[in-house]
Structures are given as structure tokens and as C-alpha cells.
Design an enzyme around this catalytic site. Structure first.
Site, PDB file in Angstrom:
ATOM      1  N   THR A  96       8.947  32.552  26.542  1.00  0.00           N
ATOM      2  CA  THR A  96       8.981  31.258  25.869  1.00  0.00           C
ATOM      3  C   THR A  96       9.338  30.085  26.784  1.00  0.00           C
ATOM      4  O   THR A  96      10.014  30.275  27.811  1.00  0.00           O
ATOM      5  CB  THR A  96      10.037  31.350  24.729  1.00  0.00           C
ATOM      6  OG1 THR A  96      10.337  30.056  24.250  1.00  0.00           O
ATOM      7  CG2 THR A  96      11.345  31.975  25.211  1.00  0.00           C
TER       8      THR A  96
ATOM      9  N   THR B 134      12.675  36.048  16.821  1.00  0.00           N
ATOM     10  CA  THR B 134      12.181  34.704  17.133  1.00  0.00           C
ATOM     11  C   THR B 134      12.885  33.585  16.351  1.00  0.00           C
ATOM     12  O   THR B 134      12.503  32.425  16.484  1.00  0.00           O
ATOM     13  CB  THR B 134      10.661  34.606  16.849  1.00  0.00           C
ATOM     14  OG1 THR B 134      10.437  35.005  15.490  1.00  0.00           O
ATOM     15  CG2 THR B 134       9.859  35.475  17.774  1.00  0.00           C
TER      16      THR B 134
ATOM     17  N   GLY C 242       3.202  40.332  13.503  1.00  0.00           N
ATOM     18  CA  GLY C 242       3.651  38.951  13.690  1.00  0.00           C
ATOM     19  C   GLY C 242       2.470  38.003  13.876  1.00  0.00           C
ATOM     20  O   GLY C 242       1.308  38.420  13.844  1.00  0.00           O
ATOM     21  N   GLN C 243       2.786  36.739  14.105  1.00  0.00           N
ATOM     22  CA  GLN C 243       1.734  35.707  14.247  1.00  0.00           C
ATOM     23  C   GLN C 243       0.756  36.101  15.356  1.00  0.00           C
ATOM     24  O   GLN C 243      -0.451  36.126  15.180  1.00  0.00           O
ATOM     25  CB  GLN C 243       2.353  34.367  14.636  1.00  0.00           C
ATOM     26  CG  GLN C 243       3.354  33.814  13.668  1.00  0.00           C
ATOM     27  CD  GLN C 243       3.632  32.341  13.969  1.00  0.00           C
ATOM     28  OE1 GLN C 243       3.024  31.475  13.352  1.00  0.00           O
ATOM     29  NE2 GLN C 243       4.514  32.056  14.900  1.00  0.00           N
TER      30      GLN C 243
ATOM     31  N   TYR D 169      18.814  32.354  21.964  1.00  0.00           N
ATOM     32  CA  TYR D 169      17.440  32.873  21.947  1.00  0.00           C
ATOM     33  C   TYR D 169      16.849  32.848  23.361  1.00  0.00           C
ATOM     34  O   TYR D 169      16.346  33.863  23.860  1.00  0.00           O
ATOM     35  CB  TYR D 169      16.585  32.034  20.981  1.00  0.00           C
ATOM     36  CG  TYR D 169      15.097  32.309  21.061  1.00  0.00           C
ATOM     37  CD1 TYR D 169      14.558  33.506  20.596  1.00  0.00           C
ATOM     38  CD2 TYR D 169      14.221  31.357  21.607  1.00  0.00           C
ATOM     39  CE1 TYR D 169      13.183  33.749  20.674  1.00  0.00           C
ATOM     40  CE2 TYR D 169      12.853  31.589  21.681  1.00  0.00           C
ATOM     41  CZ  TYR D 169      12.347  32.786  21.216  1.00  0.00           C
ATOM     42  OH  TYR D 169      10.999  33.016  21.292  1.00  0.00           O
TER      43      TYR D 169
ATOM     44  N   ASP E 295      11.241  51.335  14.118  1.00  0.00           N
ATOM     45  CA  ASP E 295      12.224  50.248  14.163  1.00  0.00           C
ATOM     46  C   ASP E 295      12.657  50.067  15.613  1.00  0.00           C
ATOM     47  O   ASP E 295      13.304  50.938  16.201  1.00  0.00           O
ATOM     48  CB  ASP E 295      13.427  50.612  13.267  1.00  0.00           C
ATOM     49  CG  ASP E 295      14.483  49.518  13.271  1.00  0.00           C
ATOM     50  OD1 ASP E 295      14.305  48.512  13.997  1.00  0.00           O
ATOM     51  OD2 ASP E 295      15.486  49.683  12.556  1.00  0.00           O
TER      52      ASP E 295
HETATM   53  N1  LIG Z   1       7.014  31.441  17.531  1.00  0.00           N
HETATM   54  C1  LIG Z   1       7.071  30.592  18.551  1.00  0.00           C
HETATM   55  O1  LIG Z   1       7.099  29.352  18.382  1.00  0.00           O
HETATM   56  C2  LIG Z   1       7.093  31.115  19.963  1.00  0.00           C
HETATM   57  C3  LIG Z   1       7.123  30.201  21.015  1.00  0.00           C
HETATM   58  C4  LIG Z   1       7.147  30.688  22.320  1.00  0.00           C
HETATM   59  C5  LIG Z   1       7.142  32.049  22.562  1.00  0.00           C
HETATM   60  N2  LIG Z   1       7.121  32.919  21.510  1.00  0.00           N
HETATM   61  C6  LIG Z   1       7.122  34.362  21.811  1.00  0.00           C
HETATM   62  O2  LIG Z   1       5.853  34.878  21.440  1.00  0.00           O
HETATM   63  C7  LIG Z   1       5.977  36.219  20.957  1.00  0.00           C
HETATM   64  C8  LIG Z   1       5.321  36.347  19.600  1.00  0.00           C
HETATM   65  O3  LIG Z   1       5.957  35.448  18.705  1.00  0.00           O
HETATM   66  P1  LIG Z   1       5.526  35.358  17.158  1.00  0.00           P
HETATM   67  O4  LIG Z   1       5.763  33.947  16.722  1.00  0.00           O
HETATM   68  O5  LIG Z   1       4.196  36.005  16.958  1.00  0.00           O
HETATM   69  O6  LIG Z   1       6.666  36.273  16.507  1.00  0.00           O
HETATM   70  P2  LIG Z   1       6.823  36.705  14.972  1.00  0.00           P
HETATM   71  O7  LIG Z   1       5.723  36.159  14.136  1.00  0.00           O
HETATM   72  O8  LIG Z   1       8.242  36.395  14.604  1.00  0.00           O
HETATM   73  O9  LIG Z   1       6.630  38.274  15.040  1.00  0.00           O
HETATM   74  C9  LIG Z   1       7.608  39.115  15.598  1.00  0.00           C
HETATM   75  C10 LIG Z   1       7.208  40.540  15.359  1.00  0.00           C
HETATM   76  O10 LIG Z   1       8.288  41.354  15.799  1.00  0.00           O
HETATM   77  C11 LIG Z   1       8.498  42.362  14.833  1.00  0.00           C
HETATM   78  N3  LIG Z   1       9.868  42.847  14.814  1.00  0.00           N
HETATM   79  C12 LIG Z   1      11.021  42.126  14.762  1.00  0.00           C
HETATM   80  N4  LIG Z   1      12.066  42.952  14.695  1.00  0.00           N
HETATM   81  C13 LIG Z   1      11.574  44.217  14.687  1.00  0.00           C
HETATM   82  C14 LIG Z   1      12.163  45.512  14.637  1.00  0.00           C
HETATM   83  N5  LIG Z   1      13.501  45.698  14.568  1.00  0.00           N
HETATM   84  N6  LIG Z   1      11.348  46.593  14.662  1.00  0.00           N
HETATM   85  C15 LIG Z   1      10.013  46.447  14.720  1.00  0.00           C
HETATM   86  N7  LIG Z   1       9.390  45.246  14.773  1.00  0.00           N
HETATM   87  C16 LIG Z   1      10.180  44.158  14.756  1.00  0.00           C
HETATM   88  C17 LIG Z   1       8.185  41.678  13.513  1.00  0.00           C
HETATM   89  O11 LIG Z   1       7.967  42.667  12.532  1.00  0.00           O
HETATM   90  P3  LIG Z   1       7.732  42.301  10.985  1.00  0.00           P
HETATM   91  O12 LIG Z   1       6.285  41.934  10.940  1.00  0.00           O
HETATM   92  O13 LIG Z   1       8.062  43.542  10.279  1.00  0.00           O
HETATM   93  O14 LIG Z   1       8.667  41.158  10.695  1.00  0.00           O
HETATM   94  C18 LIG Z   1       6.954  40.879  13.884  1.00  0.00           C
HETATM   95  O15 LIG Z   1       5.802  41.680  13.771  1.00  0.00           O
HETATM   96  C19 LIG Z   1       7.470  36.512  20.994  1.00  0.00           C
HETATM   97  O16 LIG Z   1       7.803  37.181  22.182  1.00  0.00           O
HETATM   98  C20 LIG Z   1       8.131  35.144  20.998  1.00  0.00           C
HETATM   99  O17 LIG Z   1       9.406  35.168  21.615  1.00  0.00           O
HETATM  100  C21 LIG Z   1       7.078  32.475  20.216  1.00  0.00           C
END
Ligand SMILES: NC(=O)c1ccc[n+]([C@@H]2O[C@H](COP(=O)([O-])OP(=O)(O)OC[C@H]3O[C@@H](n4cnc5c(N)ncnc54)[C@H](OP(=O)(O)O)[C@@H]3O)[C@@H](O)[C@H]2O)c1
Length: 325
Positions: free
Chosen positions: A117, A78, A27-28, A141, A52
Site C-alpha cells: 500500500t 484492510t 475481496g475487491q 495498518y 482461516d
Molecule cells: N483497499 C484499499 O484501498 C487498498 C489500498 C492499497 C493497498 N491495498 C492492498 O490491496 C490488497 C487487496 O485489498 P482489497 O481492498 O481487495 O481487500 P479486501 O476487499 O478487504 O479483501 C481482503 C480479503 O482478505 C480476506 N481475509 C481477511 N481476513 C482473513 C482471514 N482471517 N482468513 C482468510 N481470509 C481473510 C477477506 O476475506 P472475506 O472475503 O471472507 O472477508 C477478503 O477476501 C491488500 O493487500 C491491501 O492491503 C488496498
């Protein structure tokens, strides 16, 4: 020395080496963490194909097979609007897996680093939210993320529970990349929400702060040989860029910076709209500001402002455009 994670830390000539289980490494945030945590130890980052996380038996087996000294969970469901209807999936990823990891960490006496978050708050007021403020999420969420937080706290494991906001990267799906894509299409007139405020946070900057926190935590354990010194660091921390802006101000600054760096030829015309005018399935908090005083004071760290972080991201995009990578 207590039967704790301290026992499993291995001193090497370079310092300490731990086995780190990283979930969501694609992920990001996860991509940056894979790079930044590598100096601390062996990072095991199973892909979704290898593990998974929606399969509890597979998670149990993976944990048993890979005796990690530290777990870092950057995985989550997310997609805020989709979570309104895919509640089961959001609950599994944001609550049940987190509970499973937390209970394992508690049982093994190892640390769990987890991300949450600004969406756990209801967005009222206009002052930054403190770690101790009451959580009242407005959408599924946020509710599932809050349930994950409570699962960690109730498990009794040692944790760094890091709440961040408005995360983006030079890859993936995020506001910045959506804006740049839309600005390259015609007609370039965009309506952007102006009544939500927060701190846009660049994933590599967050990752660098987390790795600095972990370095301090692990060296405290090794230096003092006293578990309680490190345990005192366990808790919730707000970590995001400093300063704040609305989505409209963020978009304006993205376009100006992209234009200056040669990533965008023409500035789009922007119009301010209210959140209510966008018919989205999930409600968003109006005030997403997070106070970062606790993390800065506890770990003696200085966080950078959102404009600086945006500049770093645009530089990365510019370099990628040049090198084609
Ligand atoms: N994005 C935002 O604006 C934001 C804001 C505040 C807090 N956060 C928190 O920060 C953290 C990181 O966010 P992010 O934006 O980096 O998230 P992201 O880019 O959506 O990445 C999520 C990761 O989770 C993995 N994932 C999802 N379902 C899965 C499954 N069933 N089995 C295995 N892996 C799985 C995804 O795998 P794939 O690579 O295979 O898809 C991806 O690597 C999260 O806890 C999020 O709640 C995010």
C-alpha cells in the site's frame, strides 16, 4: 533445467498451466484476480471458511496439501482505523501470514505475488513515491503492511511485491460506494477531505495489469529455460491508475459521472475539509502519489488514468442496476 518452479510448469496445448494458490479471493481485488488468472492455470482460492489465515497450522497444512506453483496473496486486514486497536489481528494477517507464505515460496522456489500500500509512506512532499524511497508509515495498518513487505524481502523468495493505492470496486466497502450511498440520502450535503492526494485505482484494472505481468514472467521462464531471466523481474512495483486527485476531486467526478449515467438524480452539495477536521483514529498520508514508471518500463505496459478507470466502474454499476445482478 534447475530444480525450480520451472520444473513444475506444465506446457499444455494452450501454453503454460500452473497451479495458483490465491488467498483473499473474495475481496475487491481477489474477485477480479480469480477471473483474470484463470487463463494461466488452475486457480485454487480457498474461502475464509475453507482456510482461516489467522490459523498458522491450517495455512501450513493447506500449503502442504495443494502443491502450488505460484502463490498470490490478496488477503489482508484492510480496515485502517480498526487496525489501530486490533493490532494483533492486523499483525497476523499483514505480517505473519505473509512471512509464512514467503518462507514457503523460498523453500519451494516458487513465486509469491503480494499486495501492499501507499500507506507505507509518510505522505510528505508532493512528488510521486518511488519503489526505493524510505518507508515511514504513520499508522498501525501501514506498519504491519511494511513488516509484511520486509518479511518477503528477507525470505529471499522470488516476488512481485505490488504497492497500490485507493483501491475500489463495484462491490465491497470503498469510498466510491460510500459516496454513492450517502448521496442518495437526504440532506445531500457532504464534507470531503481535500488535502490528501492519490490515484484511485479500480480493482479489475489492477488485476488485469497483474495478470499481464505474470503472463510475461511465466513465458520468460518457459521461453528462456533460464531461471535468472525471470528472477531479474523480482522486486517491488508501484501499480495504480495514472494521474492523481484529492478525495474531494474524486467525489466530484464520481457524482458527475453517476449523474450522467443515470445512477444519481441529484448532485450533492460538497464542501472541502482538511484531514485534521475529521477525527479519525488512524492518520492518513497527505501525498499518496506512487510513481508507476518502473512497472511501465520493465513490463512494457501502459497504465490507464483514474478518470477512465472510474468510468469503467460506473459502467459496471449501471449494467448491474439494469440487469439486477
Ligand atoms: N483497499 C484499499 O484501498 C487498498 C489500498 C492499497 C493497498 N491495498 C492492498 O490491496 C490488497 C487487496 O485489498 P482489497 O481492498 O481487495 O481487500 P479486501 O476487499 O478487504 O479483501 C481482503 C480479503 O482478505 C480476506 N481475509 C481477511 N481476513 C482473513 C482471514 N482471517 N482468513 C482468510 N481470509 C481473510 C477477506 O476475506 P472475506 O472475503 O471472507 O472477508 C477478503 O477476501 C491488500 O493487500 C491491501 O492491503 C488496498
Amino acid at each position: 533445467m534447475p530444480q525450480s518452479t520451472l520444473l513444475s510448469l506444465q506446457l499444455s496445448e494452450q501454453g503454460f498451466m500452473v497451479i495458483i494458490g490465491l488467498f483473499g479471493g473474495g475481496g475487491q481485488l481477489g474477485r477480479a484476480l480469480q477471473r483474470d488468472l484463470a487463463p494461466l492455470g488452475d486457480v485454487l482460492a480457498p474461502t475464509r471458511q475453507q482456510l482461516d489465515l489467522s490459523n498458522p497450522a491450517a495455512v501450513r497444512q493447506w500449503l502442504q496439501q495443494n502443491r502450488c506453483d505460484l502463490l498470490v496473496n490478496a488477503a489482508a486486514m484492510t480496515q485502517v482505523d480498526i487496525a489501530e486497536t486490533s493490532i494483533g489481528l492486523a499483525t497476523q494477517l499483514n505480517q505473519h501470514v505473509v512471512q509464512q507464505l514467503a518462507e514457503y515460496a523460498a523453500q519451494q522456489q516458487i513465486w509469491l505475488v503480494h499486495f501492499s500500500t501507499d500507506y507505507v509512506f509518510d505522505g510528505s512532499g508532493d512528488t510521486p513515491w518511488l519503489e526505493t524511497d524510505e518507508c515511514r508509515p504513520l499508522q498501525q495498518y501501514g506498519r504491519t503492511k511494511r513488516a509484511g513487505e520486509l518479511a518477503i524481502i528477507n525470505s529471499g523468495c522470488q516476488h512481485l511485491l505490488i504497492r497500490t493505492s485507493w483501491l475500489y470496486d463495484s462491490q465491497g466497502q470503498n469510498f466510491l460506494l460510500t459516496m454513492l450511498r450517502l448521496a442518495q440520502q437526504t440532506p445531500t450535503s457532504l464534507s470531503i477531505v481535500s488535502d490528501q492526494i492519490g490515484a484511485p485505482t479500480y480493482a479489475p484494472e489492477l488485476s488485469a495489469v497483474v495478470s499481464a505481468m505474470l503472463t510475461q514472467l511465466l513465458s520468460t521462464q518457459l521461453r528462456t529455460r533460464q531461471q535468472q531471466h525471470a528472477t531479474a523481474l523480482s522486486g517491488i512495483y508501484h501499480v495504480c491508475a495514472t494521474g492523481h486527485c484529492s478525495w474531494l476531486e474524486f467525489a466530484t467526478t464520481i457524482f458527475a459521472g453517476a449523474n450522467t449515467k443515470g445512477l444519481l438524480d441529484e448532485l450533492p452539495v460538497l464542501a472541502a475539509i482538511k484531514s485534521d477536521e475529521l477525527a479519525r483514529p488512524a492518520a492518513r498520508p497527505k501525498n499518496s502519489r506512487l510513481s508507476t514508471s518502473k512497472v511501465q518500463a520493465t513490463f512494457n505496459l501502459q497504465l490507464t488514468d483514474w478518470q477512465h478507470q472510474l468510468d469503467l466502474c460506473l459502467d459496471t454499476l449501471k449494467n448491474s442496476a439494469k440487469t439486477g445482478k
